[in-house]
Design an enzyme around this catalytic site. Structure first.
Site, PDB file in Angstrom:
ATOM      1  N   LEU A 151      53.674  33.852  -1.987  1.00  0.00           N
ATOM      2  CA  LEU A 151      54.899  33.035  -1.896  1.00  0.00           C
ATOM      3  C   LEU A 151      55.076  32.854  -0.565  1.00  0.00           C
ATOM      4  CD1 LEU A 151      57.753  33.564  -3.288  1.00  0.00           C
ATOM      5  CD2 LEU A 151      57.671  35.594  -2.529  1.00  0.00           C
ATOM      6  N   GLY A 152      54.019  31.455  -0.351  1.00  0.00           N
ATOM      7  CA  GLY A 152      54.434  30.789   1.164  1.00  0.00           C
ATOM      8  C   GLY A 152      55.215  29.612   0.875  1.00  0.00           C
ATOM      9  N   ARG A 231      44.433  25.849  -5.692  1.00  0.00           N
ATOM     10  CA  ARG A 231      42.580  25.332  -5.341  1.00  0.00           C
ATOM     11  C   ARG A 231      42.239  25.891  -6.678  1.00  0.00           C
ATOM     12  NH1 ARG A 231      44.667  22.239  -2.048  1.00  0.00           N
ATOM     13  NH2 ARG A 231      44.226  21.855   0.042  1.00  0.00           N
ATOM     14  N   ASP A 255      46.344  21.731 -12.467  1.00  0.00           N
ATOM     15  CA  ASP A 255      46.161  20.170 -11.238  1.00  0.00           C
ATOM     16  C   ASP A 255      44.993  20.654 -10.189  1.00  0.00           C
ATOM     17  OD1 ASP A 255      47.152  18.621 -10.732  1.00  0.00           O
ATOM     18  OD2 ASP A 255      48.071  19.175  -8.507  1.00  0.00           O
ATOM     19  N   GLU A 260      36.083  19.651  -8.864  1.00  0.00           N
ATOM     20  CA  GLU A 260      36.830  18.327  -8.638  1.00  0.00           C
ATOM     21  C   GLU A 260      35.618  16.501  -8.932  1.00  0.00           C
ATOM     22  OE1 GLU A 260      39.951  18.344  -6.795  1.00  0.00           O
ATOM     23  OE2 GLU A 260      40.649  20.109  -8.035  1.00  0.00           O
ATOM     24  N   HIS A 278      44.641  16.763  -9.654  1.00  0.00           N
ATOM     25  CA  HIS A 278      45.240  16.841  -8.403  1.00  0.00           C
ATOM     26  C   HIS A 278      46.248  15.955  -7.753  1.00  0.00           C
ATOM     27  CE1 HIS A 278      43.803  18.610  -4.287  1.00  0.00           C
ATOM     28  NE2 HIS A 278      45.140  18.564  -3.988  1.00  0.00           N
TER      29      HIS A 278
HETATM   30  P1  NAP Z   1      51.261  29.529   3.229  1.00  0.00           P
HETATM   31  O1  NAP Z   1      52.453  28.439   3.455  1.00  0.00           O
HETATM   32  O2  NAP Z   1      50.185  29.685   4.338  1.00  0.00           O
HETATM   33  O3  NAP Z   1      51.542  30.523   2.001  1.00  0.00           O
HETATM   34  C1  NAP Z   1      49.950  30.884   1.885  1.00  0.00           C
HETATM   35  C2  NAP Z   1      51.041  32.094   0.909  1.00  0.00           C
HETATM   36  O4  NAP Z   1      49.308  32.385   0.102  1.00  0.00           O
HETATM   37  C3  NAP Z   1      51.389  32.926   1.111  1.00  0.00           C
HETATM   38  O5  NAP Z   1      52.419  33.482   1.109  1.00  0.00           O
HETATM   39  C4  NAP Z   1      50.065  34.140   1.892  1.00  0.00           C
HETATM   40  O6  NAP Z   1      50.953  35.718   1.836  1.00  0.00           O
HETATM   41  C5  NAP Z   1      49.470  34.117   0.432  1.00  0.00           C
HETATM   42  N1  NAP Z   1      48.293  34.487   1.152  1.00  0.00           N
HETATM   43  C6  NAP Z   1      46.907  34.098   1.836  1.00  0.00           C
HETATM   44  N2  NAP Z   1      45.848  35.032   1.715  1.00  0.00           N
HETATM   45  C7  NAP Z   1      45.987  34.945   0.892  1.00  0.00           C
HETATM   46  C8  NAP Z   1      45.092  35.667  -0.121  1.00  0.00           C
HETATM   47  N3  NAP Z   1      43.421  36.526   0.397  1.00  0.00           N
HETATM   48  N4  NAP Z   1      45.051  36.841  -1.207  1.00  0.00           N
HETATM   49  C9  NAP Z   1      46.292  36.887  -1.403  1.00  0.00           C
HETATM   50  N5  NAP Z   1      47.557  35.822  -1.069  1.00  0.00           N
HETATM   51  C10 NAP Z   1      47.209  35.369   0.115  1.00  0.00           C
HETATM   52  O7  NAP Z   1      50.823  28.090   2.432  1.00  0.00           O
HETATM   53  P2  NAP Z   1      51.472  26.574   1.231  1.00  0.00           P
HETATM   54  O8  NAP Z   1      51.724  25.638   2.521  1.00  0.00           O
HETATM   55  O9  NAP Z   1      52.289  27.187   0.321  1.00  0.00           O
HETATM   56  O10 NAP Z   1      50.216  25.577   0.398  1.00  0.00           O
HETATM   57  C11 NAP Z   1      49.754  26.934  -0.195  1.00  0.00           C
HETATM   58  C12 NAP Z   1      47.899  26.406  -1.039  1.00  0.00           C
HETATM   59  O11 NAP Z   1      49.310  25.600  -1.535  1.00  0.00           O
HETATM   60  C13 NAP Z   1      47.555  25.336   0.151  1.00  0.00           C
HETATM   61  O12 NAP Z   1      46.768  25.550   1.392  1.00  0.00           O
HETATM   62  C14 NAP Z   1      46.627  24.468  -0.651  1.00  0.00           C
HETATM   63  O13 NAP Z   1      45.686  24.834  -1.315  1.00  0.00           O
HETATM   64  C15 NAP Z   1      47.803  24.391  -1.955  1.00  0.00           C
HETATM   65  N6  NAP Z   1      48.428  23.214  -2.074  1.00  0.00           N
HETATM   66  C16 NAP Z   1      48.017  22.616  -3.200  1.00  0.00           C
HETATM   67  C17 NAP Z   1      48.139  21.117  -3.314  1.00  0.00           C
HETATM   68  C18 NAP Z   1      47.963  20.623  -4.167  1.00  0.00           C
HETATM   69  O14 NAP Z   1      48.605  19.029  -4.795  1.00  0.00           O
HETATM   70  N7  NAP Z   1      47.678  20.782  -5.745  1.00  0.00           N
HETATM   71  C19 NAP Z   1      49.484  20.698  -2.813  1.00  0.00           C
HETATM   72  C20 NAP Z   1      49.690  21.598  -1.493  1.00  0.00           C
HETATM   73  C21 NAP Z   1      48.962  22.063  -0.989  1.00  0.00           C
HETATM   74  P3  NAP Z   1      50.211  37.158   2.379  1.00  0.00           P
HETATM   75  O15 NAP Z   1      49.959  35.684   4.028  1.00  0.00           O
HETATM   76  O16 NAP Z   1      50.752  37.892   2.738  1.00  0.00           O
HETATM   77  O17 NAP Z   1      48.706  37.249   2.136  1.00  0.00           O
HETATM   78  C1  8YV Z   2      46.615  16.921  -1.562  1.00  0.00           C
HETATM   79  C2  8YV Z   2      46.678  19.101  -1.142  1.00  0.00           C
HETATM   80  O1  8YV Z   2      46.570  16.116  -2.780  1.00  0.00           O
HETATM   81  O2  8YV Z   2      47.857  19.835   0.761  1.00  0.00           O
HETATM   82  C3  8YV Z   2      47.431  19.486  -0.348  1.00  0.00           C
HETATM   83  O3  8YV Z   2      46.665  21.005   0.289  1.00  0.00           O
HETATM   84  O4  8YV Z   2      45.836  19.594  -1.613  1.00  0.00           O
HETATM   85  C4  8YV Z   2      47.586  17.814  -1.792  1.00  0.00           C
HETATM   86  O5  8YV Z   2      48.604  17.684  -0.913  1.00  0.00           O
HETATM   87  C5  8YV Z   2      45.440  16.157  -0.884  1.00  0.00           C
HETATM   88  O6  8YV Z   2      45.823  16.990   0.601  1.00  0.00           O
HETATM   89  C6  8YV Z   2      45.013  15.181  -0.615  1.00  0.00           C
HETATM   90  O7  8YV Z   2      43.595  15.066  -0.183  1.00  0.00           O
END
Ligand code: NAP
Ligand code: 8YV
Length: 312
Positions: A151-152, A231, A255, A260, A278
């Site tokens: 829940l970030g 991820r 996604d 990948e 993705h």
């Molecule tokens: P964020 O604000 O840092 O939030 C991450 C959340 O995960 C926090 O609530 C944290 O809570 C929790 N967390 C961290 N480590 C953990 C662990 N070991 N066990 C359980 N919970 C854990 O990050 P965000 O900006 O929301 O982004 C999250 C992730 O989404 C990115 O790191 C990226 O990998 C992914 N993402 C994917 C896409 C896509 O294209 N599919 C796009 C953007 C991001 P606690 O600190 O309480 O554990």
């Molecule tokens: C992008 C992502 O697809 O922000 C991330 O962590 O996974 C995605 O927003 C990626 O960074 C592009 O490679």
């Protein structure tokens, strides 16, 4: 003299043009000979990369004058942060500007899976509506319990949207967030057991590797819906495929994947799975904002100003 940077993949055209104005660019994606490009780029002081591409230690080591790695993406699990820290290399990322987009993608996957949007589309195109009559009923998200792993910044944006859809929200993370109105589970299996839907949006990397394992998937169960926009590494992918194939897990919207752009063959024929390449943040608007933030961080660094969004 313009600073030199190595750009690993192309950004949106407007930002590429701006980079071109401010820096001497070494375009890695155009190079047939990567080692040759790095040899020519010995003066480079920056790397511009992306979340899925990252920057490993060997790449950083190949550039002796490296000062900064600027990442287009919020997930930095593919960047060797320890190496960067130990060598005084700054790392920047692009938090917040993609929250709404990625949350929308998560909800799109959730609705596509539960309301069988892809199946319905094929049903119409293949003439089955005409030939067989109405499609079978599918499942609602209204009144369902939705557990969010992470829940970030993005997780909260997903929670707000899922609440609007009529879901009851809970979350798991390492810490309870007392200012949030949702139920906290210290135990992920327990949350999955109490959920109809689990959405994963925590960081990748060693700390979360395989966090969603067979026990979590079995706890979610045969009616459960699983969505991953975080991820691929967070999930034990073979366990996920097996759970879907054996009917121990109801459905999935994915996604992201472990290797990948490879996707497990078995997923390709499953009707209860919706797959995306993705594309969580992949709109022109959001990618432009992300690329702009990379540019702004690089400009700040080379102007001797504080970084806008440093990692850590
Ligand atoms: P964020 O604000 O840092 O939030 C991450 C959340 O995960 C926090 O609530 C944290 O809570 C929790 N967390 C961290 N480590 C953990 C662990 N070991 N066990 C359980 N919970 C854990 O990050 P965000 O900006 O929301 O982004 C999250 C992730 O989404 C990115 O790191 C990226 O990998 C992914 N993402 C994917 C896409 C896509 O294209 N599919 C796009 C953007 C991001 P606690 O600190 O309480 O554990
Ligand atoms: C992008 C992502 O697809 O922000 C991330 O962590 O996974 C995605 O927003 C990626 O960074 C592009 O490679």
């Amino acid at each position: 003299m313009k600073p030199e940077i190595v750009v690993l993949r192309p950004y949106v055209p407007s930002v590429m043009a701006a980079l071109e104005q401010d820096f001497v660019l070494h375009r890695m994606w155009e190079a047939e000979d990567t080692a040759g490009l790095l040899a020519e780029a010995q003066a480079a002081r920056g790397i511009a990369t992306m979340g899925d591409v990252g920057a490993d230690a060997s790449l950083m080591e190949a550039l002796p004058n490296l000062e900064i790695v600027a990442c287009m993406g919020v997930g930095v699990d593919a960047i060797d942060l320890a190496h960067a820290r130990n060598n005084g290399i700054a790392v920047t990322y692009t938090p917040d500007v993609l929250n709404d987009e990625v949350a929308n993608t998560a909800i799109a996957l959730l609705l596509a899976v539960t309301r069988q949007v892809c199946l319905g589309d094929r049903y119409v195109r293949e003439g089955r509506w005409l030939a067989e009559g109405p499609m079978a009923l599918n499942r609602s998200v209204v009144g369902k319990r939705c557990g969010i792993l992470g829940l970030g910044r993005i997780g909260k944006a997903i929670a707000r949207r899922a609440e609007t859809l009529g879901c009851e929200i809970a979350y798991h993370g390492r810490h309870e967030q007392r200012d949030q109105p949702y139920r906290y589970y210290a135990d992920l299996v327990e949350m999955a057991r109490d959920s109809d839907i689990v959405i994963v949006i925590c960081p990748g990397g060693a700390a979360t590797h395989g966090l969603v394992d067979r026990a979590v998937l079995d706890a979610l169960g045969p009616q459960g819906v699983f969505v991953n926009v975080a991820r691929g590494s967070v999930v034990d992918e073979p366990a996920l495929v097996a759970a879907l194939a054996e009917g121990r897990l109801g459905a999935a919207g994915l996604d992201v994947f472990a290797e990948e752009p490879k996707v497990p063959e078995a997923l390709l024929t499953m009707e209860n799975v919706v797959l995306q390449p993705h594309v969580g943040s992949a709109t022109i608007e959001t990618r432009t904002a992300m690329c702009q933030l990379v540019l702004d961080n690089l400009r700040a660094h080379f102007a001797g100003q504080p970084l806008l969004t440093p990692v850590g």
